[in-house]
Write an enzyme that holds these catalytic residues in place. Structure first.
Site, PDB file in Angstrom:
ATOM      1  N   ARG A  14       0.846  -1.195   0.000  1.00 35.46           N
ATOM      2  CA  ARG A  14       0.000   0.000   0.000  1.00 35.46           C
ATOM      3  C   ARG A  14       0.880   1.243   0.000  1.00 35.46           C
ATOM      4  O   ARG A  14       2.075   1.178   0.243  1.00 35.46           O
ATOM      5  CB  ARG A  14      -0.893  -0.002   1.246  1.00 35.46           C
ATOM      6  N   THR A  15       0.249   2.371  -0.272  1.00 34.47           N
ATOM      7  CA  THR A  15       0.916   3.663  -0.108  1.00 34.47           C
ATOM      8  C   THR A  15       0.588   4.198   1.284  1.00 34.47           C
ATOM      9  O   THR A  15      -0.567   4.234   1.680  1.00 34.47           O
ATOM     10  CB  THR A  15       0.440   4.660  -1.186  1.00 34.47           C
ATOM     11  N   HIS A  16       1.633   4.566   2.018  1.00 33.26           N
ATOM     12  CA  HIS A  16       1.453   5.092   3.377  1.00 33.26           C
ATOM     13  C   HIS A  16       1.434   6.620   3.376  1.00 33.26           C
ATOM     14  O   HIS A  16       2.073   7.252   2.529  1.00 33.26           O
ATOM     15  CB  HIS A  16       2.608   4.622   4.283  1.00 33.26           C
ATOM     16  N   ASN A  54       5.474  -6.813  16.766  1.00 30.41           N
ATOM     17  CA  ASN A  54       6.408  -6.424  17.830  1.00 30.41           C
ATOM     18  C   ASN A  54       5.611  -5.832  18.990  1.00 30.41           C
ATOM     19  O   ASN A  54       4.527  -5.283  18.785  1.00 30.41           O
ATOM     20  CB  ASN A  54       7.408  -5.380  17.314  1.00 30.41           C
ATOM     21  N   GLU A  69       7.123   4.909  17.512  1.00 32.68           N
ATOM     22  CA  GLU A  69       6.784   5.786  18.628  1.00 32.68           C
ATOM     23  C   GLU A  69       7.923   5.859  19.644  1.00 32.68           C
ATOM     24  O   GLU A  69       8.749   4.945  19.756  1.00 32.68           O
ATOM     25  CB  GLU A  69       5.538   5.258  19.371  1.00 32.68           C
TER      26      GLU A  69
HETATM   27  I1  8IG Z   1       5.200  -3.670  11.642  1.00 33.91           I
HETATM   28  O1  8IG Z   1       5.479  -0.558  16.708  1.00 33.91           O
HETATM   29  C1  8IG Z   1       4.959  -2.098  12.808  1.00 33.91           C
HETATM   30  N1  8IG Z   1       4.412  -0.988  12.335  1.00 33.91           N
HETATM   31  N2  8IG Z   1       3.570   2.999  14.561  1.00 33.91           N
HETATM   32  N3  8IG Z   1       4.537   1.198  15.643  1.00 33.91           N
HETATM   33  C2  8IG Z   1       4.025   1.758  14.519  1.00 33.91           C
HETATM   34  N4  8IG Z   1       3.950   1.110  13.369  1.00 33.91           N
HETATM   35  C3  8IG Z   1       4.384  -0.144  13.347  1.00 33.91           C
HETATM   36  C4  8IG Z   1       4.926  -0.785  14.458  1.00 33.91           C
HETATM   37  C5  8IG Z   1       5.008  -0.072  15.683  1.00 33.91           C
HETATM   38  N5  8IG Z   1       5.296  -2.022  14.101  1.00 33.91           N
END
Ligand code: 8IG
Length: 272
Positions: A92-94, A235, A193
């Site tokens: 996708r486009t973010h 994660n 973050e």
């Molecule tokens: I994969 O821990 C993934 N995308 N914001 N935080 C944010 N985006 C993510 C994370 C995460 N892990």
């Protein structure tokens, strides 16, 4: 239909109609029923969903940008899942790519223009619940949009009650009763973050943190699609483990979860 590089900005629905027309022409599939948007960790699952009818670079369709992220394949597939015509975006486009909200929303708008009634938005994300080990799938129950942006233009007072369809969530829980639910907070990214931001997200009601899905869901609702949101926790969110976040780890969590996620998506698409 007129088309130009500027159409995505000047008239997003017309750009989506142009992309849907090209999709029909290239794939030979006149209309699609369901769209899947596969985010981090979900791309390898595509192979398990159905029989590939056509597979093309997303840039073969008008107004789509090439992918910017490793693990986002930048392809579009038309699948036949036991008769359900399934349009799959592998990547996708973010918003953080800086191409604007129109580029972010173009995929779901194209899906709606191609005839889809349902879109399944998937992502890889960080989890705030320590019991959600990497590889845990979570149903998105609602979101908090922390991007400060909207894909809507003008005075479009779109209702977001039940944005993530209660019907589709119930259907998923019938297929997989252990699936937990959580609220997804979309940050702008691309940085992960800080631990303080993760604590804030928890205080304001989030269970998941990511960089996609929310803006797409808003555009999908405006376009009349029914929405299912599925997160793969790749994660624990920053600050919860004492270890730094590593994009390679994120990709590995996806690879090892691919088969389970593919089976889940295959079941979902057939049950819609
Ligand atoms: I994969 O821990 C993934 N995308 N914001 N935080 C944010 N985006 C993510 C994370 C995460 N892990």
């Amino acid at each position: 239909m007129t088309d130009s590089p500027d159409l995505l900005l000047s008239d997003p629905p017309a750009a989506a109609a142009a992309a849907a027309a090209a999709l029909a022409r290239i794939t030979g599939v006149e209309r699609h029923d369901v769209a899947l948007v596969l985010g981090s960790g979900w791309v390898p699952a595509a192979d398990l969903v159905g029989r590939t009818v056509a597979d093309l670079p997303v840039t073969d369709l008008p107004h789509f940008a090439p992918p910017a992220v490793e693990g986002h394949a930048g392809r579009v597939r038309s699948l036949d899942a036991d008769g359900t015509r399934t349009l799959v975006f592998l990547g996708r486009t973010h918003y953080y790519e800086g191409r604007g909200v129109e580029a972010v929303a173009h995929g779901v708008r194209t899906a709606a223009a191609a005839g889809c009634r349902v879109v399944v938005l998937t992502n890889g994300c960080g989890g705030l619940d320590r019991s959600w080990t990497p590889g845990t799938a979570v149903l998105i129950s609602d979101h908090i949009n922390l991007t400060g942006a909207s894909p809507l233009r003008g005075a479009r007072f779109v209702d977001l009650t039940d944005l993530y369809s209660a019907r589709l969530r119930a259907l998923c829980r019938e297929l997989e009763p252990t699936l937990p639910e959580g609220v997804y907070a979309q940050f702008r990214g691309p940085q992960y973050e800080t631990p303080a931001e993760v604590r804030m997200a928890g205080i304001i009601g989030a269970d998941l943190v990511g960089m996609s899905t929310g803006l797409e869901a808003i555009a999908a609702r405006e376009a009349g699609l029914e929405i299912l949101g599925l997160s793969l926790v790749t994660n624990l969110a920053a600050g919860l483990t004492g270890e730094p976040l590593d994009h390679e780890e994120v990709l590995e969590a996806g690879r090892s979860a691919a088969e389970r996620m593919g089976r889940l998506l295959a079941q979902v698409v057939r049950a819609l």
